[in-house]
Motif scaffolding. Structure first.
Motif, mmCIF file in Angstrom:
data_model
loop_
_atom_site.group_PDB
_atom_site.id
_atom_site.type_symbol
_atom_site.label_atom_id
_atom_site.label_comp_id
_atom_site.label_asym_id
_atom_site.label_seq_id
_atom_site.Cartn_x
_atom_site.Cartn_y
_atom_site.Cartn_z
ATOM 1 N N UNK A 158 0.864 -1.180 0.000
ATOM 2 C CA UNK A 158 0.000 0.000 0.000
ATOM 3 C C UNK A 158 0.905 1.236 0.000
ATOM 4 N N UNK A 159 1.390 1.622 -1.178
ATOM 5 C CA UNK A 159 2.447 2.630 -1.255
ATOM 6 C C UNK A 159 2.026 4.062 -0.966
ATOM 7 N N UNK A 160 0.846 4.477 -1.501
ATOM 8 C CA UNK A 160 0.621 5.919 -1.559
ATOM 9 C C UNK A 160 -0.838 6.308 -1.359
ATOM 10 N N UNK A 161 -1.059 7.290 -0.493
ATOM 11 C CA UNK A 161 -2.354 7.954 -0.396
ATOM 12 C C UNK A 161 -2.395 9.026 -1.483
ATOM 13 N N UNK A 162 -3.489 9.076 -2.204
ATOM 14 C CA UNK A 162 -3.547 9.822 -3.463
ATOM 15 C C UNK A 162 -4.268 11.158 -3.316
ATOM 16 N N UNK A 163 -3.716 12.161 -3.975
ATOM 17 C CA UNK A 163 -4.417 13.423 -4.185
ATOM 18 C C UNK A 163 -4.747 13.521 -5.665
ATOM 19 N N UNK A 164 -5.738 14.309 -6.015
ATOM 20 C CA UNK A 164 -6.096 14.462 -7.415
ATOM 21 C C UNK A 164 -6.011 15.930 -7.806
ATOM 22 N N UNK A 165 -5.368 16.178 -8.932
ATOM 23 C CA UNK A 165 -5.206 17.547 -9.432
ATOM 24 C C UNK A 165 -6.206 17.802 -10.550
ATOM 25 N N UNK A 166 -6.944 18.881 -10.425
ATOM 26 C CA UNK A 166 -7.918 19.319 -11.424
ATOM 27 C C UNK A 166 -7.443 20.628 -12.054
ATOM 28 N N UNK A 167 -7.791 20.808 -13.310
ATOM 29 C CA UNK A 167 -7.609 22.107 -13.972
ATOM 30 C C UNK A 167 -8.840 22.350 -14.822
ATOM 31 N N UNK A 168 -9.401 23.576 -14.728
ATOM 32 C CA UNK A 168 -10.610 23.853 -15.492
ATOM 33 C C UNK A 168 -10.652 25.297 -15.970
ATOM 34 N N UNK A 169 -11.419 25.499 -17.002
ATOM 35 C CA UNK A 169 -11.613 26.808 -17.598
ATOM 36 C C UNK A 169 -12.247 27.743 -16.567
ATOM 37 N N UNK A 170 -11.671 28.901 -16.404
ATOM 38 C CA UNK A 170 -12.169 29.845 -15.407
ATOM 39 C C UNK A 170 -13.564 30.354 -15.667
ATOM 40 N N UNK A 171 -14.086 30.107 -16.876
ATOM 41 C CA UNK A 171 -15.442 30.558 -17.192
ATOM 42 C C UNK A 171 -16.507 29.657 -16.578
ATOM 43 N N UNK A 172 -16.101 28.520 -16.023
ATOM 44 C CA UNK A 172 -17.064 27.613 -15.406
ATOM 45 C C UNK A 172 -17.383 28.076 -13.986
ATOM 46 N N UNK A 173 -18.650 28.110 -13.685
ATOM 47 C CA UNK A 173 -19.098 28.489 -12.343
ATOM 48 C C UNK A 173 -19.795 27.304 -11.705
ATOM 49 N N UNK A 174 -19.510 27.068 -10.440
ATOM 50 C CA UNK A 174 -20.153 25.986 -9.714
ATOM 51 C C UNK A 174 -19.454 24.652 -9.838
ATOM 52 N N UNK A 175 -18.246 24.648 -10.404
ATOM 53 C CA UNK A 175 -17.515 23.389 -10.518
ATOM 54 C C UNK A 175 -16.777 23.106 -9.214
ATOM 55 N N UNK A 176 -16.941 21.895 -8.703
ATOM 56 C CA UNK A 176 -16.292 21.484 -7.460
ATOM 57 C C UNK A 176 -15.465 20.235 -7.700
ATOM 58 N N UNK A 177 -14.158 20.271 -7.464
ATOM 59 C CA UNK A 177 -13.346 19.063 -7.581
ATOM 60 C C UNK A 177 -13.867 17.977 -6.645
ATOM 61 N N UNK A 178 -14.096 16.810 -7.188
ATOM 62 C CA UNK A 178 -14.723 15.746 -6.412
ATOM 63 C C UNK A 178 -13.685 14.864 -5.725
ATOM 64 N N UNK A 179 -13.967 14.383 -4.526
ATOM 65 C CA UNK A 179 -13.013 13.578 -3.773
ATOM 66 C C UNK A 179 -12.675 12.239 -4.399
#
Length: 510
Positions: free
Chosen positions: A475-496
């Motif tokens: 069990x090597x690694x606890x993971x984080x996730x990187x998101x990138x999105x267009x700044x014109x989007x409103x209401x976008x939430x990176x999901x766990x």
């Protein structure tokens, strides 16, 4: 309503990540403002890391990230997890348990309809449950010998053979479809009828899924006129599409690509922790890996701390348990130190056959550098590894058939409860990794049946100690996730869990 709290509190992310992207106009942003009642404008294109091989949430691909991502858009669940891990109603407006939590009664909302206008009834819920169990897909493993019945048109009762306080959380992986869809009906999923916020306009397995708002959706109608999700396997092509505006949202971005994206003014970049852990099961049913001393030595041979620092300095941390810290049931274990000389000596003492080539299977090109690094470290002590990169469907089929010696997967816990990870995957009956321990079975059963959260955490901690000590996997690694999105989007939430919800997103500019 009886409440059993599901652990949360901090933002999370990447389970296994999700899907991909679509090309509308090369070199032009797919984000187009304006109001178009036909939905021709306000189009969004998204790209994650996993292809959508199937839309059937009950079948063999039901637990895959791609199918889960599509499922939450097209279908409804009885309950669903919020970003902090707590539960909220979807088709169910309330749920309650009997005294020992062996029986749960869920009351359905009365205004829910499918996209063809027919009401969603208790019969649909029960039929969907029976179909899931008949297909015996991965999610059926959460409900062994459980039954569900309809007590009225708007009420269902699920009964467990033993107390199970985790049932509401497990139902977050259960999707409801019309009652007349049979287990062998594959044509239905070419253009399925669902009760989620979107319907399917076009679908090509493994390539593209085009969604449009469900006009019959019982909740708030999606603002976007169209959401396209398409598989772009190569990372460079995916990120180029993001930079040119062909793609509006990308996630599962490698660490070495983040600095350049953070310099793009039109993009928002965010990294969040997740419920996922890099998990490398050993097939304990094979002669070479049956001995826990051998499995432990192989783990000891790999310098995971250095690999993580080199490949995942921003999105990875050395794992300290089989489940992530944000999951109910997490209990930190003693680290397995890197010591190649001791590992090699232990393997020789155990009579390990160094001429044996271990089959290390994985899916998705993004994990190649990690797999290569692991294979390289094992080669340093004379252990031969055959790294086998497989298509997702083949990977899943071979995973269940135990056609591997070491299996790599980014294993998430989207319910935020160890019951759907440890309790489902590590029992003797599960037969998922060739490992069997009656004491572990007893601990997992006791943890799943307790309605005392503190007691459940304690029991899952003891179970994790066995899994960790016996090296059921690395069990090597606890993971984080990187998101990138267009700044014109409103209401976008990176999901766990790498399953973003686009039903709440709207476009504020071009």
């Amino acid at each position: 309503m009886t409440k059993f709290r599901v652990r949360g509190g901090m933002p999370l992310a990447m389970l296994s990540a999700a899907v991909a992207t679509a090309t509308v106009l090369a070199g032009c942003s797919t984000v187009t403002g304006g109001n178009d009642p036909k939905g021709a404008a306000n189009r969004l294109t998204a790209a994650g890391t996993y292809a959508i091989e199937s839309l059937d949430p009950h079948g063999a691909q039901g637990a895959s990230t791609g199918t889960q991502f599509a499922g939450q858009a097209i279908f409804s669940r009885l309950v669903r997890p919020k970003p902090d891990g707590s539960l909220t109603g979807d088709l169910a407006k309330s749920w309650r348990a009997n005294d020992d939590a062996s029986e749960w009664t869920l009351t359905l909302r009365e205004d829910a309809t499918f996209s063809d206008g027919k009401p969603v009834t208790a019969n649909d819920v029960v039929a969907s449950f029976k179909r899931m169990m008949a297909l015996d897909g991965p999610n059926a493993g959460n409900f062994p010998d459980y039954t569900m019945t309809a007590t009225s048109g708007t009420e269902v009762v699920i009964k467990a053979p033993a107390p199970d306080a985790a049932i509401p959380g497990k139902l977050g992986l259960f999707y409801v479809i019309p009652a007349d869809v049979k287990p062998d009906d594959t044509k239905f999923f070419d253009k399925p009828v669902g009760s989620g916020p979107f319907t399917v306009e076009r679908y090509t397995p493994g390539e593209a899924l085009v969604l449009v708002p469900n006009k019959k959706y019982w909740g708030k109608r999606a603002e976007l006129g169209q959401v396209t999700i398409r598989n772009i396997p190569e990372l460079s092509a995916r990120l180029t599409a993001l930079r040119t505006g062909e793609v509006d949202v990308v996630w599962g971005i490698p660490d070495d690509q983040l600095p350049a994206l953070q310099g793009e003014k039109r993009l928002t970049v965010k990294t969040v922790p997740s419920t996922a852990v890099f998990t490398m099961w050993f097939n304990s049913s094979t002669r070479e890996l049956a001995d826990a001393k051998v499995r432990r030595a192989l783990w000891q041979a790999v310098d995971f701390e250095t690999i993580i620092k080199q490949l995942y300095p921003k999105t990875g941390t050395l794992a300290d348990a089989p489940v992530a810290p944000v999951v109910l049931g997490h209990a930190a274990q003693s680290p397995v130190g890197h010591d190649p000389k001791a590992a090699q000596a232990a393997l020789k003492a155990a009579g390990f056959d160094f001429s044996k080539k271990l089959r290390l299977q994985f899916a998705n090109a993004e994990f190649r550098p990690f797999i290569q690094a692991v294979a390289s470290d094992l080669a340093e002590i004379g252990v031969k590894v055959d790294a086998l990169e497989k298509e997702q469907a083949v990977f899943t089929e071979d995973l269940l058939a135990l056609k591997w010696d070491v299996n790599f997967q980014q294993l998430a816990t989207p319910t935020f409860d160890a019951a759907s990870n440890l309790g489902r995957l590590y029992t003797c009956a599960a037969k998922r990794n060739g490992y069997c321990d009656s004491k572990l079975d007893g601990l997992l059963a006791a943890a799943g049946s307790s309605t005392d959260e503190a007691e459940r955490v304690k029991l899952y901690g003891r179970a994790s100690e066995i899994i960790w000590r016996d090296a059921v996997g690395m069990f090597p690694m606890a993971v984080g996730i990187a998101y990138a999105w267009n700044g014109a989007l409103e209401g976008f939430t990176p999901d766990p869990s790498g399953l973003p919800d686009f039903s709440t997103v709207k476009i504020t500019g071009s």
